[in-house]
Write a protein that holds these residues in place. Structure first.
Motif, PDB file in Angstrom:
ATOM      1  N   SER A   1       0.966  -1.346   0.004  1.00  0.00           N
ATOM      2  CA  SER A   1      -0.033   0.143  -0.052  1.00  0.00           C
ATOM      3  C   SER A   1       1.043   1.270  -0.045  1.00  0.00           C
ATOM      4  O   SER A   1       1.999   1.337   0.415  1.00  0.00           O
ATOM      5  CB  SER A   1      -1.115  -0.043   1.304  1.00  0.00           C
ATOM      6  OG  SER A   1      -1.964   1.311   1.192  1.00  0.00           O
TER       7      SER A   1
ATOM      8  N   GLU B   1       0.753   4.020   1.827  1.00  0.00           N
ATOM      9  CA  GLU B   1       0.569   5.055   2.765  1.00  0.00           C
ATOM     10  C   GLU B   1       2.152   5.866   3.072  1.00  0.00           C
ATOM     11  O   GLU B   1       3.124   5.223   2.729  1.00  0.00           O
ATOM     12  CB  GLU B   1       0.402   4.274   4.163  1.00  0.00           C
ATOM     13  CG  GLU B   1      -1.067   4.416   4.764  1.00  0.00           C
ATOM     14  CD  GLU B   1      -1.893   3.516   3.916  1.00  0.00           C
ATOM     15  OE1 GLU B   1      -3.245   3.680   3.965  1.00  0.00           O
ATOM     16  OE2 GLU B   1      -1.509   2.650   3.054  1.00  0.00           O
TER      17      GLU B   1
ATOM     18  N   LYS C   1      -3.425   1.150   9.558  1.00  0.00           N
ATOM     19  CA  LYS C   1      -3.151   0.279   8.802  1.00  0.00           C
ATOM     20  C   LYS C   1      -2.916  -1.222   9.158  1.00  0.00           C
ATOM     21  O   LYS C   1      -3.314  -2.332   8.783  1.00  0.00           O
ATOM     22  CB  LYS C   1      -1.983   0.655   7.734  1.00  0.00           C
ATOM     23  CG  LYS C   1      -1.473  -0.326   6.710  1.00  0.00           C
ATOM     24  CD  LYS C   1      -2.682  -0.601   5.444  1.00  0.00           C
ATOM     25  CE  LYS C   1      -2.811   0.804   4.876  1.00  0.00           C
ATOM     26  NZ  LYS C   1      -3.631   0.613   3.593  1.00  0.00           N
TER      27      LYS C   1
ATOM     28  N   SER D   1      -5.860  -4.265   8.993  1.00  0.00           N
ATOM     29  CA  SER D   1      -5.329  -5.415   8.166  1.00  0.00           C
ATOM     30  C   SER D   1      -5.268  -6.599   9.073  1.00  0.00           C
ATOM     31  O   SER D   1      -5.579  -7.881   8.512  1.00  0.00           O
ATOM     32  CB  SER D   1      -4.378  -5.123   7.399  1.00  0.00           C
ATOM     33  OG  SER D   1      -3.405  -4.662   7.857  1.00  0.00           O
TER      34      SER D   1
END
Length: 613
Positions: free
Chosen positions: A377, A379, A472, A476
């Motif tokens: 990802s 981020e 995150k 997750s």
């Protein structure tokens, strides 16, 4: 990725109290659904839950190693992205390996370099090593703080764990908060002060810190920090190095023994990662990278553009997916689930968080987990390259407060009079701001503009970025999905730290330097696309549901929310016609997001049996 927990006790025999260790372990089962393990002696007990990503057989934990007559025990959560580099160094020094896991490399690194081993690691990690002979505990957390690690000193020992919920399973840790903890939750919100674990006695090991604990001492060591120095590279050299560090970080983070995918919104950051990942995986014979984006039922009808979110992502995600030939999945979420699963969002964080912004990521991760164990990802690019609006607005730069907290008075107005008197919210907020500024590594002789921008980058790196990293990791890992974040590679962070603002904002664009470094990697329209935030729902159904649920709580005087907010002020908000924005913890929340946050606050106080002392 995994969940770790441990307990050191100098008086109680841990082998006679294994039920406590087992409860701590079980509370982390979501972080490691594939396997579990434990190790214990009279003085120490380690518990582990495993999510298998690399070397199923050779990476089992807790892992033990012998060196002479000494025994070392390791529990570890994370990934080392320079595993093979370290393995070769250690092989040359005479070490042997039984498998190919990074766990074994980490433990052998400790045998070779001791507490200095952390200086050699490129990765995300939180680990603990028990020296059986010396009865000494060593723990460390990665430089940026991607992986969590909490601990608490007991009357006669210490406990640690990946998440607060595991610590709360120990009988000596109570869900009690004092005025400081209350201020952290209500004033700083998800953006906790580094090291603060909210609950009384609970601490979080800060990013870039290690901890050494023995019977009569606990020592914290800062093993990594940003160093301010003059940037001497030319623009061309800077662009080339940024490009290299970014692409190398993505390549390293694609290593996995299980299938891997990427999150793709169609924005600059996720598109860049997906493009590099697709190219690299194709070189290795990987057919068709899978990419994922998120949307909400009804958004195509109800979306309204604003300064914060000027457009939707669907067109752009599809455009990039077509460009890199990925197998794209647009996950459309049920708005009812956003309110129904607010409780899961609290349980994942152990704290009230970012409401539906959290829950939507949890639901997306849950969907991805059906087919994948690892995702990548984008981020934290905004924090290191300067992508947020507050980097460019003079009113934010000169506000004398965290840029995401400028309209704090409107939040404080919703707190009860008793709470405001107890925590002194404005004073607390400004003290934390001054505390953060005092930490900034100053560069002597730097001009006023760049000195202020250096402060802004430090505030974002240390006070705002952890909000997104916590989100995150917790959302997750609550589904057993590992998400990696290449922009958090410490080499990239260190290099970006000293690049002057005129280079970072090259071409007068937000993240201009990153855009320049991505020429030839992305289509020009995507490379120059303005920032768009993580998507949220605009469907009025969500507004109606959160409003109805909150009104039920406001009308029930037995609910704990009544003890911390101004009921009349919040009721007035529920009676206003239409929806509008209100500032709340770093962004302009629409009313349903605010209502959802207050619902989460009540869930936390009630379900965690929080006692305010």
């Amino acid at each position: 990725m995994c969940g770790i927990a441990g307990w050191i006790d100098w008086h109680r025999n841990i082998s006679d109290n294994l039920d406590i260790l087992e409860e701590m372990q079980e509370s982390l089962s979501h972080r490691g659904p594939d396997d579990s393990g434990d190790w214990y002696s009279n003085r120490a007990g380690f518990a582990h839950r495993r999510l298998i990503v690399i070397d199923p057989e050779g990476g089992k934990q807790p892992m033990l190693a012998q060196q002479g007559r000494k025994t070392y025990v390791l529990v570890y959560n994370g990934e080392l992205y320079n595993t093979e580099d370290l393995r070769q160094i250690l092989l040359n020094k005479g070490y042997n390996f039984n498998g190919h896991s990074d766990t074994e490399v980490l433990l052998q690194s400790y045998l070779e370099w001791g507490e200095r081993c952390v200086d050699y690691f490129n990765g995300i990690f939180a680990f603990a090593i028990w020296d059986v002979c010396e009865e000494k505990l060593f723990m460390a957390r990665d430089r940026i703080g991607v992986k969590p690690l909490f601990y608490a000193q007991l009357k006669n020992g210490l406990v640690f764990a990946s998440e607060i919920k595991a610590l709360l399973k120990h009988p000596e840790i109570e869900p009690c908060i004092n005025a400081e903890g209350l201020a952290e939750v209500l004033i700083l919100g998800p953006g906790r002060t580094p090291g603060n674990g909210i609950f009384k006695g609970v601490m979080e090991l800060k990013p870039g810190f290690s901890l050494t604990y023995q019977k009569n001492s606990l020592k914290l060591t800062k093993y990594w920090e940003l160093v301010s120095k003059e940037h001497t590279d030319t623009l061309a050299e800077t662009v080339e190095k940024v490009r290299y560090l970014f692409t190398d970080s993505v390549k390293r983070q694609l290593i996995s023994d299980v299938p891997i995918c990427t999150l793709l919104s169609g924005g600059l950051d996720s598109s860049a990662i997906s493009a590099v990942a697709s190219r690299e995986l194709k070189k290795n014979g990987y057919r068709g990278l899978a990419t994922y984006s998120v949307d909400y039922e009804g958004n195509e009808r109800f979306f309204k553009a604003n300064d914060f979110q000027p457009e939707t992502d669907n067109y752009w995600a599809a455009k990039v997916a077509d460009n890199i030939n990925s197998k794209h999945h647009n996950v459309v979420l049920d708005n009812h689930l956003l309110s129904e699963k607010l409780r899961e969002g609290v349980y994942a964080r152990d704290l009230p968080g970012m409401a539906d912004i959290d829950v939507s990521l949890y639901l997306l991760a849950k969907e991805i987990k059906k087919d994948f164990v690892v995702a990548v990802s984008g981020e934290c690019a905004d924090e290191i390259f300067g992508g947020y609006p507050w980097f460019y607005r003079e009113e934010a730069l000169g506000a004398g407060i965290f840029p995401w907290s400028r309209r704090y008075r409107e939040r404080i107005a919703l707190l009860s009079r008793e709470v405001k008197e107890r925590i002194s919210p404005e004073e607390y907020l400004f003290e934390r701001y001054q505390e953060a500024l005092a930490e900034v590594p100053v560069l002597a002789g730097e001009d006023e503009k760049n000195a202020r921008m250096r402060e802004m980058f430090y505030l974002n790196l240390t006070r705002w970025m952890p909000v997104l990293l916590d989100r995150k990791d917790r959302m997750s890992m609550y589904t057993g999905l590992e998400i990696r974040v290449p922009f958090c590679d410490h080499r990239l962070v260190e290099y970006l730290w000293n690049i002057p603002w005129e280079m970072k904002s090259y071409g007068g664009q937000r993240k201009g330097l990153l855009r320049e470094s991505l020429k030839g990697i992305l289509p020009e329209s995507v490379r120059n696309r303005p920032k768009n935030p993580y998507p949220r729902t605009f469907n009025p159904l969500y507004y109606q549901e959160t409003k109805a649920l909150l009104i039920d709580i406001l009308n029930n005087k037995n609910k704990p929310l009544h003890s911390v907010i101004d009921i009349e002020a919040v009721l007035n908000l529920t009676e206003k016609k239409g929806d509008f924005d209100i500032p709340w913890f770093g962004q302009l929340m629409r009313l349903p997001q605010l209502f959802a946050y207050l619902l989460q606050l009540n869930i936390w106080l009630e379900d965690y049996h929080v006692r305010i002392s």
